[in-house]
Design a protein around this motif. Structure first.
Motif, short mmCIF file in Angstrom:
data_model
loop_
_atom_site.label_atom_id
_atom_site.label_comp_id
_atom_site.label_asym_id
_atom_site.label_seq_id
_atom_site.Cartn_x
_atom_site.Cartn_y
_atom_site.Cartn_z
N ALA A 228 4.75 14.04 2.55
CA ALA A 228 4.23 13.23 3.66
C ALA A 228 3.75 11.88 3.13
CB ALA A 228 3.10 13.97 4.38
N GLY A 229 4.66 11.15 2.49
CA GLY A 229 4.30 9.84 1.95
C GLY A 229 4.30 8.77 3.03
N SER A 230 3.56 7.69 2.79
CA SER A 230 3.54 6.55 3.72
C SER A 230 3.32 5.26 2.92
CB SER A 230 2.43 6.72 4.75
OG SER A 230 1.16 6.78 4.14
N ILE A 231 3.83 4.14 3.47
CA ILE A 231 3.69 2.83 2.84
C ILE A 231 3.23 1.82 3.87
CG2 ILE A 231 5.41 3.27 1.04
CD1 ILE A 231 7.43 1.72 2.72
N GLY A 232 2.75 0.66 3.38
CA GLY A 232 2.30 -0.39 4.28
C GLY A 232 2.20 -1.71 3.56
N GLY A 233 1.60 -2.69 4.22
CA GLY A 233 1.47 -4.02 3.63
C GLY A 233 2.83 -4.66 3.43
N SER A 234 3.06 -5.22 2.26
CA SER A 234 4.33 -5.89 1.98
C SER A 234 5.41 -4.94 1.46
CB SER A 234 4.11 -7.01 0.95
OG SER A 234 3.51 -6.50 -0.22
N ALA A 235 5.10 -3.66 1.31
CA ALA A 235 6.09 -2.70 0.84
C ALA A 235 7.10 -2.41 1.94
CB ALA A 235 5.42 -1.39 0.41
N VAL A 236 8.39 -2.35 1.59
CA VAL A 236 9.42 -2.03 2.56
C VAL A 236 10.13 -0.72 2.24
CG1 VAL A 236 9.81 -4.44 3.18
CG2 VAL A 236 11.12 -3.44 1.31
N ASN B 50 8.56 -0.32 -3.67
CA ASN B 50 9.44 -1.33 -4.26
C ASN B 50 8.59 -2.51 -4.73
OD1 ASN B 50 8.85 -2.04 -1.45
ND2 ASN B 50 10.25 -3.74 -1.76
N ASN B 51 9.19 -3.42 -5.50
CA ASN B 51 8.49 -4.63 -5.93
C ASN B 51 8.65 -5.65 -4.80
OD1 ASN B 51 7.26 -6.66 -7.29
ND2 ASN B 51 8.68 -6.74 -8.99
N PRO B 52 7.62 -5.88 -4.00
CA PRO B 52 7.80 -6.72 -2.81
C PRO B 52 8.00 -8.19 -3.17
CG PRO B 52 5.49 -6.14 -3.08
CD PRO B 52 6.25 -5.37 -4.12
N ALA B 53 8.57 -8.94 -2.23
CA ALA B 53 8.73 -10.38 -2.43
C ALA B 53 7.36 -11.03 -2.56
CB ALA B 53 9.49 -10.98 -1.25
N GLY B 54 7.27 -12.09 -3.39
CA GLY B 54 6.00 -12.77 -3.57
C GLY B 54 5.27 -12.29 -4.80
N PRO B 55 3.99 -12.63 -4.90
CA PRO B 55 3.23 -12.36 -6.12
C PRO B 55 2.63 -10.97 -6.22
CG PRO B 55 1.87 -13.58 -4.59
CD PRO B 55 3.23 -13.44 -3.94
N CYS B 56 2.70 -10.18 -5.17
CA CYS B 56 2.07 -8.85 -5.21
C CYS B 56 2.93 -7.85 -5.99
CB CYS B 56 1.82 -8.33 -3.80
SG CYS B 56 0.65 -9.33 -2.85
N ASN B 57 2.29 -6.93 -6.67
CA ASN B 57 2.97 -5.95 -7.51
C ASN B 57 3.22 -4.64 -6.75
OD1 ASN B 57 2.93 -7.61 -9.85
ND2 ASN B 57 0.79 -7.05 -10.18
N PRO B 58 4.17 -3.82 -7.23
CA PRO B 58 4.33 -2.49 -6.66
C PRO B 58 3.11 -1.63 -6.96
CG PRO B 58 5.66 -2.72 -8.64
CD PRO B 58 5.11 -4.08 -8.33
N THR C 40 0.85 -1.19 0.00
CA THR C 40 0.00 0.00 0.00
C THR C 40 0.89 1.24 0.00
OG1 THR C 40 -0.15 0.10 2.43
CG2 THR C 40 -1.82 -1.20 1.27
N VAL C 41 0.36 2.33 -0.56
CA VAL C 41 1.13 3.57 -0.62
C VAL C 41 0.18 4.76 -0.59
CG1 VAL C 41 1.14 3.64 -3.16
CG2 VAL C 41 2.96 4.79 -1.89
N ASN C 42 0.63 5.83 0.04
CA ASN C 42 -0.14 7.08 0.07
C ASN C 42 0.85 8.22 -0.09
OD1 ASN C 42 -1.67 9.36 0.68
ND2 ASN C 42 -2.91 8.30 2.20
N ALA C 43 0.71 8.99 -1.17
CA ALA C 43 1.63 10.09 -1.43
C ALA C 43 1.36 11.31 -0.55
CB ALA C 43 1.57 10.49 -2.90
N GLY C 44 0.30 11.26 0.23
CA GLY C 44 -0.04 12.40 1.07
C GLY C 44 -0.96 13.38 0.36
N PRO C 45 -1.47 14.36 1.09
CA PRO C 45 -2.42 15.30 0.49
C PRO C 45 -1.75 16.27 -0.47
CG PRO C 45 -1.83 16.01 2.71
CD PRO C 45 -1.18 14.66 2.51
N ASP C 46 -2.56 16.80 -1.40
CA ASP C 46 -2.07 17.88 -2.27
C ASP C 46 -1.69 19.07 -1.41
OD1 ASP C 46 -2.61 16.25 -4.41
OD2 ASP C 46 -4.51 17.21 -4.91
N GLN C 47 -0.76 19.88 -1.90
CA GLN C 47 -0.28 21.04 -1.13
C GLN C 47 -0.30 22.30 -1.97
OE1 GLN C 47 3.37 20.63 1.16
NE2 GLN C 47 3.26 18.39 1.07
N SER C 48 -0.32 23.42 -1.28
CA SER C 48 -0.14 24.73 -1.91
C SER C 48 1.01 25.43 -1.19
CB SER C 48 -1.41 25.57 -1.80
OG SER C 48 -2.48 24.98 -2.51
#
Length: 205
Positions: free
Chosen positions: A118-126, A167-175, A100-108
């Protein structure tokens, strides 16, 4: 006397398999069987089979299966007539968490300012990296909360869109990717005071 030799049932559930949690289901294509009259698929989880009585059904994992990270599926023949017992074999479906990935809110930002991302990642992403734009990232584009300084061209355009990709995580899941947009204010223009004159104390001009 006559000795009757009955062929025993032979069954293979197939090799273990790996799927991404976003796949939703898995078709049991690797199973094989012989010398049987009926079969039944069972699970140690709580998912469902499209038809548990056929050789190649589709298995849909439940939320509990996905949370557990794996599920064991067993293929069993009926107990045939005669001296041969039923036959059974099992295989495991390993379920990988999606990235999972979130680039954060739009800014001005103001015309000459920089933006703190203010990005964040989760799940199998490292890890993840920023792309897009012609400006600079500090300390680098692999930092989730990097400071982005727009280029002169982006300040002129008054906007830039940045993309955060895992990144492209280990296993069958895609970036996976997500984007955010920085709106850049116009550069200030010089103020011009025109006219002249004197004014008394307390008066205005």
């Amino acid at each position: 006397m006559i000795i009757t030799i009955t062929p025993s049932a032979m069954v293979s559930a197939g090799s273990n398999a790996s799927i991404c949690e976003t796949a939703n289901n898995y078709t049991l294509v690797g199973s094989s069987i012989s010398n049987y009259s009926a079969i039944l698929w069972t699970t140690n989880g709580t998912g469902t089979f499209s038809n548990p009585a056929i050789l190649h059904p589709v298995y849909t994992p439940s939320a509990a299966d996905i949370s557990a990270g794996n599920v064991t599926l067993t293929l069993t023949t009926n107990d045939p007539a005669g001296p041969c017992p039923f036959a059974s074999d099992a295989m495991m479906v390993i379920i990988f968490p999606a990235a999972t990935v979130n680039a954060g809110p739009d800014q001005s930002i103001c015309a000459l300012a920089s933006a703190t991302l203010a990005g964040s990642i989760g799940g199998s992403a490292v890890s993840a990296s920023w792309t897009g734009g012609t400006g600079t990232y500090a300390p680098n584009a692999n930092t989730l909360n990097a400071v982005y300084t727009p280029s002169a061209a982006e300040r002129t355009a008054e906007t830039v869109t940045l993309i955060l990709t895992t990144n492209n995580p280990a296993g069958p899941c895609n970036p996976v990717s997500d984007d955010m947009t920085i709106a850049i204010g116009s550069s200030p223009t010089g103020a011009v005071i025109t006219g002249s004159g004197d004014v008394c104390v307390g008066g205005s001009s």
